[in-house]
Design a protein around this motif. Structure first.
Motif, short mmCIF file in Angstrom:
data_model
loop_
_atom_site.label_atom_id
_atom_site.label_comp_id
_atom_site.label_asym_id
_atom_site.label_seq_id
_atom_site.Cartn_x
_atom_site.Cartn_y
_atom_site.Cartn_z
N VAL A 21 0.51 1.28 -1.00
CA VAL A 21 -0.27 0.26 -1.69
C VAL A 21 0.66 -0.66 -2.46
N GLY A 22 0.61 -1.94 -2.14
CA GLY A 22 1.41 -2.95 -2.84
C GLY A 22 0.53 -3.84 -3.68
N GLN A 23 1.17 -4.77 -4.39
CA GLN A 23 0.43 -5.69 -5.26
C GLN A 23 1.12 -7.05 -5.27
N LEU A 24 0.31 -8.11 -5.13
CA LEU A 24 0.84 -9.47 -5.07
C LEU A 24 0.16 -10.35 -6.11
N PRO A 25 0.90 -10.90 -7.08
CA PRO A 25 0.30 -11.87 -8.00
C PRO A 25 0.17 -13.24 -7.35
N LEU A 26 -0.87 -13.96 -7.72
CA LEU A 26 -1.05 -15.34 -7.28
C LEU A 26 -1.80 -16.07 -8.38
N ALA B 184 4.87 -6.42 6.74
CA ALA B 184 6.12 -6.24 7.49
C ALA B 184 6.94 -5.08 6.95
N ALA B 185 6.80 -4.82 5.64
CA ALA B 185 7.55 -3.72 5.02
C ALA B 185 6.88 -2.37 5.22
N GLY B 186 5.70 -2.35 5.82
CA GLY B 186 5.02 -1.10 6.11
C GLY B 186 3.87 -0.74 5.18
N PHE B 187 3.47 -1.67 4.32
CA PHE B 187 2.35 -1.39 3.41
C PHE B 187 1.03 -1.51 4.17
N THR B 188 0.10 -0.65 3.81
CA THR B 188 -1.22 -0.63 4.46
C THR B 188 -2.30 -1.26 3.60
N GLU B 189 -2.01 -1.46 2.30
CA GLU B 189 -2.96 -2.03 1.37
C GLU B 189 -2.22 -2.95 0.41
N VAL B 190 -2.85 -4.07 0.06
CA VAL B 190 -2.26 -5.01 -0.90
C VAL B 190 -3.35 -5.45 -1.88
N ALA B 191 -3.12 -5.18 -3.17
CA ALA B 191 -4.03 -5.63 -4.21
C ALA B 191 -3.57 -6.99 -4.74
#
Length: 321
Positions: free
Chosen positions: A212-217, A287-294
């Motif tokens: 699980v990753g996280q991306l600010p926008l 691309a880095a292999g994460f399956t979920e992005v918050a």
């Protein structure tokens, strides 16, 4: 297909607003949600920091479908691991099985308030491993007592125990934490789209488990306004986690980020209303292999506009990645 999540960022929103926003996010079709667990905001300009566990209880009752998750809770200082186990079990029951417990080694910003000092990173990792073991054992049922290196537990038991218990995730930033997560976690958590983190988790026992990753926008139809807001409220990220874990206060983060320019923020945070920029950021995690992005929308008062935009334009585009 990657799962796209919504972030309840306690540092920038009051508790009622956080719950209201999550209801909108559920209706908009986000796949899951996460919540930060802080005692202070990163910067005073963010202006909030309600108790995450109280918010989760309200959120569990206000929603019906969307999964919940801490991103992340530190179970070593401000909270004893036996207390975290009870909190997590309760939220799992209230949400009828929709909760995941994300754990991390914490930041001085939040943990210093109990007045016990701030350990070095190696000790923090030891404490996290011991705490995760206590929580897992309590989730297993029965009465436990333990005299560990860092924690004591005396005749503890969870009387209201969910079945199944919440899955446990561990936040990582380097080889040591990846080894810990691979050994102890049901899934891995990271805020940087680094393939080495997912591979380190996999290599140490996490093969086939979620990442699980996280991306600010910062969404706004006025890109200049979005960039100004992102710089005002989110420039703290520029120090990196080795620095961010040790700074003690919002004033310290303000001083440390005093020379971060708006153009520096623009390189790291998609600002404006271009779906392609957010898709590029999410694509790096995939691309880095994460399956979920918050996703984290910067700005507490801008959540409803962001959620509407996400429903109509962003989420359909991200489904195609």
């Amino acid at each position: 297909m990657v799962r796209i999540g919504y972030t309840m960022m306690t540092e920038q929103r009051d508790p009622c607003g956080l719950v209201d926003d999550l209801v909108l996010a559920e209706r908009a079709g986000f796949d899951f949600s996460v919540i930060s667990d802080h005692y202070f905001p990163w910067l005073a300009s963010q202006g909030h920091s309600p108790n995450a566990w109280a918010v989760l209880g309200a959120a569990a009752q206000a929603t019906r479908r969307i999964p919940l998750m801490t991103y992340v809770t530190c179970p070593t200082m401000r909270y004893h691991p036996a207390v975290v186990a009870q909190q997590a079990a309760t939220v799992q029951l209230l949400s009828e099985g929709r909760f995941r417990l994300g754990l991390g080694s914490g930041e001085n910003l939040n943990e210093h308030v109990i007045g016990c000092g701030w350990p070095v990173a190696a000790v923090r990792q030891e404490m996290l491993a011991e705490a995760a073991g206590i929580i897992r054992e309590l989730f297993g049922g029965g009465v436990i007592s333990r005299r560990g290196k860092h924690f004591q537990v005396e005749s503890a038991r969870l009387w209201d125990l969910p079945d199944p218990p919440p899955p446990i995730g561990i936040a990582v930033s380097g080889p040591r934490s990846c080894a810990l997560a691979g050994r102890l976690a049901d899934y891995v958590i990271a805020v940087e789209p680094k393939q080495s983190l997912v591979e380190g988790f996999t290599r140490n026992g996490g093969d086939g488990r979620s990442a699980v990753g996280q991306l600010p926008l910062c969404f706004d139809h006025d890109r200049d306004a979005a960039l100004a807001r992102a710089h005002e409220q989110f420039r703290w990220f520029a120090g990196g986690w080795k620095v961010n874990a040790d700074l003690p206060s919002p004033d310290a983060f303000a001083a440390a980020s005093a020379f971060v320019r708006p153009e520096d923020v623009a390189k790291a945070i998609p600002c404006g209303d271009r779906v392609s920029e957010v898709a590029e950021g999410v694509g790096k995690f995939i691309a880095a292999g994460f399956t979920e992005v918050a996703l984290v929308q910067v700005g507490g008062d801008s959540q409803s506009a962001f959620i509407d935009w996400a429903r109509d334009r962003l989420l359909p585009a991200l489904r195609e990645l």
